[in-house]
Design a protein around this motif. Structure first.
Motif, PDB file in Angstrom:
ATOM      1  N   UNK A 120       3.121  11.739  -6.861  1.00  0.00           N
ATOM      2  CA  UNK A 120       2.062  12.081  -5.906  1.00  0.00           C
ATOM      3  C   UNK A 120       2.528  11.767  -4.487  1.00  0.00           C
ATOM      4  N   UNK A 121       2.306  12.705  -3.593  1.00  0.00           N
ATOM      5  CA  UNK A 121       2.660  12.502  -2.192  1.00  0.00           C
ATOM      6  C   UNK A 121       1.464  12.858  -1.319  1.00  0.00           C
ATOM      7  N   UNK A 122       1.294  12.143  -0.217  1.00  0.00           N
ATOM      8  CA  UNK A 122       0.175  12.448   0.678  1.00  0.00           C
ATOM      9  C   UNK A 122       0.422  13.725   1.457  1.00  0.00           C
ATOM     10  N   UNK A 123      -0.624  14.231   2.063  1.00  0.00           N
ATOM     11  CA  UNK A 123      -0.532  15.467   2.855  1.00  0.00           C
ATOM     12  C   UNK A 123      -1.560  15.404   3.971  1.00  0.00           C
ATOM     13  N   UNK A 124      -1.486  16.412   4.857  1.00  0.00           N
ATOM     14  CA  UNK A 124      -2.475  16.531   5.912  1.00  0.00           C
ATOM     15  C   UNK A 124      -2.296  15.555   7.052  1.00  0.00           C
ATOM     16  N   UNK A 125      -1.068  15.445   7.562  1.00  0.00           N
ATOM     17  CA  UNK A 125      -0.786  14.555   8.690  1.00  0.00           C
ATOM     18  C   UNK A 125      -0.351  15.415   9.876  1.00  0.00           C
TER      19      UNK A 125
ATOM     20  N   UNK B 190       6.419  -0.929 -17.452  1.00  0.00           N
ATOM     21  CA  UNK B 190       5.154  -1.071 -18.186  1.00  0.00           C
ATOM     22  C   UNK B 190       5.145  -0.231 -19.456  1.00  0.00           C
ATOM     23  N   UNK B 191       4.459  -0.725 -20.459  1.00  0.00           N
ATOM     24  CA  UNK B 191       4.379  -0.005 -21.737  1.00  0.00           C
ATOM     25  C   UNK B 191       3.466   1.208 -21.632  1.00  0.00           C
ATOM     26  N   UNK B 192       2.542   1.188 -20.685  1.00  0.00           N
ATOM     27  CA  UNK B 192       1.637   2.321 -20.509  1.00  0.00           C
ATOM     28  C   UNK B 192       1.202   2.366 -19.046  1.00  0.00           C
ATOM     29  N   UNK B 193       0.343   3.303 -18.740  1.00  0.00           N
ATOM     30  CA  UNK B 193      -0.116   3.451 -17.358  1.00  0.00           C
ATOM     31  C   UNK B 193       0.675   4.511 -16.622  1.00  0.00           C
ATOM     32  N   UNK B 194       0.407   4.649 -15.341  1.00  0.00           N
ATOM     33  CA  UNK B 194       1.021   5.682 -14.509  1.00  0.00           C
ATOM     34  C   UNK B 194       2.346   5.171 -13.942  1.00  0.00           C
ATOM     35  N   UNK B 195       3.397   5.264 -14.740  1.00  0.00           N
ATOM     36  CA  UNK B 195       4.716   4.787 -14.314  1.00  0.00           C
ATOM     37  C   UNK B 195       5.212   5.574 -13.109  1.00  0.00           C
ATOM     38  N   UNK B 196       4.813   6.839 -13.017  1.00  0.00           N
ATOM     39  CA  UNK B 196       5.280   7.701 -11.934  1.00  0.00           C
ATOM     40  C   UNK B 196       4.781   7.261 -10.569  1.00  0.00           C
ATOM     41  N   UNK B 197       3.599   6.668 -10.518  1.00  0.00           N
ATOM     42  CA  UNK B 197       2.975   6.469  -9.217  1.00  0.00           C
ATOM     43  C   UNK B 197       2.456   5.059  -8.958  1.00  0.00           C
ATOM     44  N   UNK B 198       2.762   4.107  -9.828  1.00  0.00           N
ATOM     45  CA  UNK B 198       2.295   2.749  -9.589  1.00  0.00           C
ATOM     46  C   UNK B 198       3.372   1.749  -9.961  1.00  0.00           C
TER      47      UNK B 198
END
Length: 464
Positions: free
Chosen positions: A82-87, A444-452
Motif C-alpha cells: 500500500x502506498x499513499x497518494x494525493x500529495x 509474524x505467523x499471520x497478519x498483514x506482512x506486506x504492510x505492517x
C-alpha cells in the motif's frame, strides 16, 4: 515473477527505457497555496532545471508520466504494497555540471541528475536519498518518496553522478566513481536545503538521510562525514566498504566461484551467506553475483583483468550479467596495496555523528549481513558511537522486496519495517523517545506482512 520467466529485476534497472525531458506543467490548482513561487525556486549550482506544478507527487499520480520511472524501480517493492497518494506540490528535475553521460533519463545523457519534490503541505522537514545499486534518481519513488511526501516532508534524490553497469568508467583514478556518489549526495543536500528555504520561507528544521543498498552506504558515509547537514538517518541494508575487508570484493568472489561450479556451499557460509538462503542463490547467480563482482572489481582494481569486463560491461543483458571467469579466483587480500588505497578513499569508519537506524534482512543473498551490517554495528560500537545506533535484523528479509512475490511463504518485505524505523528515528530525534534495543524482528505467523511491522515498544526518554 518466477525465476524462469521475465527479465531479472537488476536487468530491468540496467536497461530501463529512456524518458523524455518533462515539459513544464501547471496542474489544476488545489487551493490558493498550490505551488506558490514556482518560477522563483532555483536549485543552487544546477546547470539545468525544469519545474512543474503537479496535482499528485506520488507514483499513483506520476506513473506513466516523465516525472518518474517505474521501470527503474523494478523489484524494489512487493506487489500489493500500500502506498499513499494525493500529495499536490512542486517537482524540480535537473542536473548539476558533470562530464559523464551514463544517465539517459529525459533523453539528456547527462549525469548528476536529481529530483526535488516540495509538497504544498510541508511539515518543516527534508528527506534526502541516493539511488540504490546502479539505478537512477526515481528508483526509490515507491519505496521512500511516496511515504515521506505523505508525511509532509520535502524529498530530494540523486543519481549519484554515475550509474548503469558501466559506471566504473567514470573518473580517472580507481575509486573515483564511488567517491563521486558521496560528493553528489552532499551537493544535493546543500542545494535542496536552500531550495526548500526559497519555497517555504525558511530552511528545513530537520533533515534526514536515508537509502537502500548503495543508498544505505551513502547514509552511513554522510552521517560519518557530514553530520552537520543531517539530524539522523535510516540505513536499509547499506553496502559496507572497508580497506582491509570485509567488502563486496571479499565475499562475492566466493559466490562467483560457486556459480561457475568451483565452490562448495560451505565456502559460501564461510563468506557470510546465511544458511537457509540457498533457495535464493539461483536467482542471484542469474541476476546479481557476476555483474556486481566484475563492475566493482573494475572500479577499484582495473589492473586485475583488463579484458573483463572489457570495453564495456556488456551490450546485452546476458553479457552484462555474465560473470568473468577470472573473478572466481579473485583474492582481495593478495592484491597490491593500491587496491586497498582505492577502497580506503570511500571506506566507512563507524564514526557516525547523528542517530542512525540500520535494517538488514537475515536472508540477504547479495550483501550477507554477517559480512556487512553485523560488522558495521561492531565498527560503530568500537568507535564509541553505539549510543547513536540501533540495528534491527529482519527475519525473512532479503535484498530486494520484489522477491517476496515469488516466495511469500519464506520471505517478508522489509519496507514496512523501514517505515516503522523511520517513524522511530523521528521520535528519537524530535521527541527524545529512544528506539528499542538492537534486536531481531521475527516474521509474524499471520497478519498483514506486506504492510505492517512492529519493531517493538519504544523506550521512554531517559531522565535528565
Amino acid at each position: 515473477m518466477r525465476l524462469s520467466r521475465g527479465v531479472p529485476f537488476v536487468t530491468a534497472a540496467l536497461v530501463a527505457g529512456v524518458l523524455s525531458w518533462p515539459t513544464p506543467v501547471v496542474a489544476k490548482a488545489v487551493g490558493e497555496r498550490h505551488c506558490p513561487r514556482l518560477e522563483r525556486v532555483r536549485v543552487p549550482g544546477a546547470a539545468s532545471q525544469q519545474s512543474a506544478c503537479l496535482a499528485d507527487l506520488t507514483t499513483t499520480g506520476l506513473a506513466g508520466t516523465p516525472y518518474t520511472d517505474m521501470a527503474d524501480q523494478a523489484g524494489l517493492t512487493a506487489r500489493g504494497t500500500r502506498t499513499p497518494a494525493g500529495v499536490p506540490g512542486m517537482q524540480i528535475d535537473g542536473y548539476f555540471p558533470d562530464s559523464s553521460r551514463f544517465n539517459a533519463t529525459h533523453g539528456l545523457h547527462h549525469d548528476a541528475q536529481f529530483v526535488i519534490r516540495l509538497p504544498d503541505r510541508w511539515n518543516g522537514g527534508l528527506v534526502v536519498t541516493g539511488a540504490p545499486g546502479t539505478r537512477r534518481q526515481y528508483a526509490t519513488d515507491t519505496a521512500i518518496s511516496d511515504q515521506v511526501l505523505a508525511l509532509g516532508y520535502a524529498y530530494a534524490a540523486t543519481d549519484k553522478g554515475n550509474n548503469g553497469a558501466d559506471f566504473y568508467r567514470d573518473g580517472t583514478r580507481p575509486g573515483d566513481a564511488v567517491a563521486e556518489w558521496n560528493t553528489r549526495t552532499t551537493e544535493l543536500t546543500r542545494a535542496a536545503r536552500k531550495a526548500v528555504a526559497q519555497r517555504y520561507g525558511h530552511a528545513p528544521r530537520r533533515t534526514y538521510m536515508t537509502g537502500i543498498s548503495n543508498g544505505g552506504y551513502l547514509t552511513r558515509w554522510q552521517l560519518e562525514n557530514h553530520p552537520e547537514l543531517y539530524d539522523g538517518g535510516v540505513d536499509w541494508e547499506g553496502a559496507l566498504w572497508t580497506a582491509d575487508g570485509p567488502n563486496l570484493l571479499t565475499s562475492l568472489p566466493t559466490a562467483v566461484a560457486h556459480m561457475l561450479g568451483g565452490g562448495r556451499d560451505e565456502d559460501l557460509y564461510a563468506a557470510g551467506f546465511a544458511r537457509g538462503s540457498e533457495f535464493l542463490w539461483p536467482y542471484h547467480e542469474q541476476a546479481y553475483w557476476g555483474v556486481t563482482q566484475k563492475i566493482y572489481r573494475a572500479e577499484f582494481d582495473p589492473a586485475y583483468d583488463a579484458r573483463c569486463p572489457g570495453p564495456s560491461a556488456g551490450s546485452t543483458p546476458e553479457r552484462i550479467l555474465a560473470p568473468c571467469p577470472s573473478d572466481a579466483a579473485y583474492d582481495y587480500a593478495s592484491r597490491p596495496a593500491a587496491v586497498r588505497h582505492a577502497v580506503a578513499r570511500v571506506a566507512l569508519t563507524g564514526r557516525i555523528g547523528r542517530p542512525l537506524i540500520t535494517l538488514h534482512g537475515d536472508l540477504d543473498a547479495l550483501l550477507p549481513k554477517a559480512a556487512d551490517s553485523d560488522v558495521y554495528a561492531r565498527m560503530v560500537d568500537a568507535s564509541g558511537r553505539g549510543r547513536l545506533h540501533r540495528y534491527f535484523t529482519i527475519t525473512g528479509g532479503t535484498h530486494v522486496d520484489g522477491l517476496y512475490d515469488t516466495y511469500p511463504d519464506r520471505l517478508r518485505p522489509i519496507l514496512p519495517c523501514y517505515r516503522s524505523a523511520f517513524d522511530a528515528l523521528v521520535s528519537w530525534v524530535e521527541r527524545g523517545t529512544r528506539p528499542p534495543a538492537d534486536r531481531t524482528v521475527d516474521r509474524p505467523a499471520n497478519g498483514d506482512v506486506l504492510n505492517s511491522c512492529a519493531l517493538s515498544s519504544p523506550v521512554a526518554p531517559a531522565a535528565g
